[in-house]
Scaffold this motif. Structure first.
Motif, PDB file in Angstrom:
ATOM      1  N   LEU A  26       0.824  -1.204   0.000  1.00  0.00           N
ATOM      2  CA  LEU A  26       0.000   0.000   0.000  1.00  0.00           C
ATOM      3  C   LEU A  26       0.863   1.261   0.000  1.00  0.00           C
ATOM      4  CD1 LEU A  26      -2.881  -1.045   2.431  1.00  0.00           C
ATOM      5  CD2 LEU A  26      -2.792  -1.200  -0.079  1.00  0.00           C
ATOM      6  N   ASP A  27       2.004   1.194   0.657  1.00  0.00           N
ATOM      7  CA  ASP A  27       2.943   2.324   0.643  1.00  0.00           C
ATOM      8  C   ASP A  27       3.385   2.632  -0.786  1.00  0.00           C
ATOM      9  OD1 ASP A  27       4.809   4.091   2.423  1.00  0.00           O
ATOM     10  OD2 ASP A  27       6.133   3.154   0.948  1.00  0.00           O
ATOM     11  N   LYS A  28       3.615   1.594  -1.564  1.00  0.00           N
ATOM     12  CA  LYS A  28       4.016   1.787  -2.963  1.00  0.00           C
ATOM     13  C   LYS A  28       2.901   2.439  -3.785  1.00  0.00           C
ATOM     14  CE  LYS A  28       7.117  -2.135  -2.791  1.00  0.00           C
ATOM     15  NZ  LYS A  28       7.228  -3.569  -3.020  1.00  0.00           N
ATOM     16  N   LEU A  29       1.646   2.279  -3.340  1.00  0.00           N
ATOM     17  CA  LEU A  29       0.508   2.903  -4.016  1.00  0.00           C
ATOM     18  C   LEU A  29       0.320   4.353  -3.583  1.00  0.00           C
ATOM     19  CD1 LEU A  29      -2.142   0.036  -3.728  1.00  0.00           C
ATOM     20  CD2 LEU A  29      -0.717   0.595  -5.704  1.00  0.00           C
ATOM     21  N   MET A  51      -3.128   6.354   4.726  1.00  0.00           N
ATOM     22  CA  MET A  51      -3.680   7.581   4.174  1.00  0.00           C
ATOM     23  C   MET A  51      -2.743   8.136   3.113  1.00  0.00           C
ATOM     24  SD  MET A  51      -5.138  10.784   6.399  1.00  0.00           S
ATOM     25  CE  MET A  51      -3.602  11.590   6.833  1.00  0.00           C
ATOM     26  N   GLY A  52      -3.284   8.847   2.150  1.00  0.00           N
ATOM     27  CA  GLY A  52      -2.463   9.481   1.125  1.00  0.00           C
ATOM     28  C   GLY A  52      -3.258  10.496   0.331  1.00  0.00           C
ATOM     29  N   GLU A  53      -2.548  11.312  -0.422  1.00  0.00           N
ATOM     30  CA  GLU A  53      -3.163  12.301  -1.298  1.00  0.00           C
ATOM     31  C   GLU A  53      -3.046  11.835  -2.744  1.00  0.00           C
ATOM     32  OE1 GLU A  53      -2.243  16.505  -0.714  1.00  0.00           O
ATOM     33  OE2 GLU A  53      -1.408  15.934   1.240  1.00  0.00           O
ATOM     34  N   PHE A  54      -4.128  11.986  -3.485  1.00  0.00           N
ATOM     35  CA  PHE A  54      -4.187  11.552  -4.871  1.00  0.00           C
ATOM     36  C   PHE A  54      -4.857  12.629  -5.712  1.00  0.00           C
ATOM     37  CE2 PHE A  54      -3.946   7.848  -2.256  1.00  0.00           C
ATOM     38  CZ  PHE A  54      -3.136   6.968  -2.954  1.00  0.00           C
ATOM     39  N   ASN A  55      -4.432  12.771  -6.941  1.00  0.00           N
ATOM     40  CA  ASN A  55      -5.053  13.707  -7.869  1.00  0.00           C
ATOM     41  C   ASN A  55      -6.099  12.990  -8.707  1.00  0.00           C
ATOM     42  OD1 ASN A  55      -3.543  16.019  -7.147  1.00  0.00           O
ATOM     43  ND2 ASN A  55      -1.816  15.246  -8.319  1.00  0.00           N
TER      44      ASN A  55
END
Length: 98
Positions: A26-29, A51-55
Motif C-alpha cells: 500500500l505504501d508503494k501505491l 492515508m495518502g493524497e491523490f489527484n
C-alpha cells in the motif's frame, strides 16, 4: 484536484508478516502509515489504516481507483479482507497521541 484518501482494513486469518507485506504494498501505491502534517511533523496513522493524497477529477473517481488498487494488492497476497475507504476533496486532519 487533490483528494485525501483514508483507508482502514482488516485481513482475515493473517499473520503479522502478512500485515507488514500489505503495508509495504500500500505504501508503494501512495497510502502511508506515517504522513507529514501541515506543520511538518510526522503523524502515525492508527493500526490497520493508511492515508495518502491523490489527484483526480472527482472524489468518486479517486475513491474507486484507489479501492481497486487496494483490493488488488491484498488479493495478490492471497488474502481476504474487509476494506473501508474515504476520499474527500475538502479536508482537514490532525494526528495526536495520549
Amino acid at each position: 484536484m487533490s483528494y485525501l484518501v483514508f483507508c482502514t482494513f482488516d485481513l482475515k486469518n493473517a499473520s503479522s508478516q502478512d500485515y507488514k507485506n500489505v503495508y509495504s504494498d500500500l505504501d508503494k501505491l501512495g497510502l502511508k502509515k506515517i504522513v507529514k502534517s501541515g506543520n511538518g511533523g510526522d503523524a502515525v496513522i492508527p493500526t490497520t489504516s493508511v492515508m495518502g493524497e491523490f489527484n483526480g477529477t472527482s472524489a468518486e473517481s479517486v475513491r474507486d481507483h484507489v479501492r481497486s488498487q487496494v483490493k488488488q494488492a491484498i488479493s495478490n497476497r492471497g488474502l481476504k479482507s474487509e476494506i473501508f475507504l474515504i476520499a474527500s476533496g475538502d479536508w482537514a486532519w490532525v494526528g495526536t497521541t495520549t
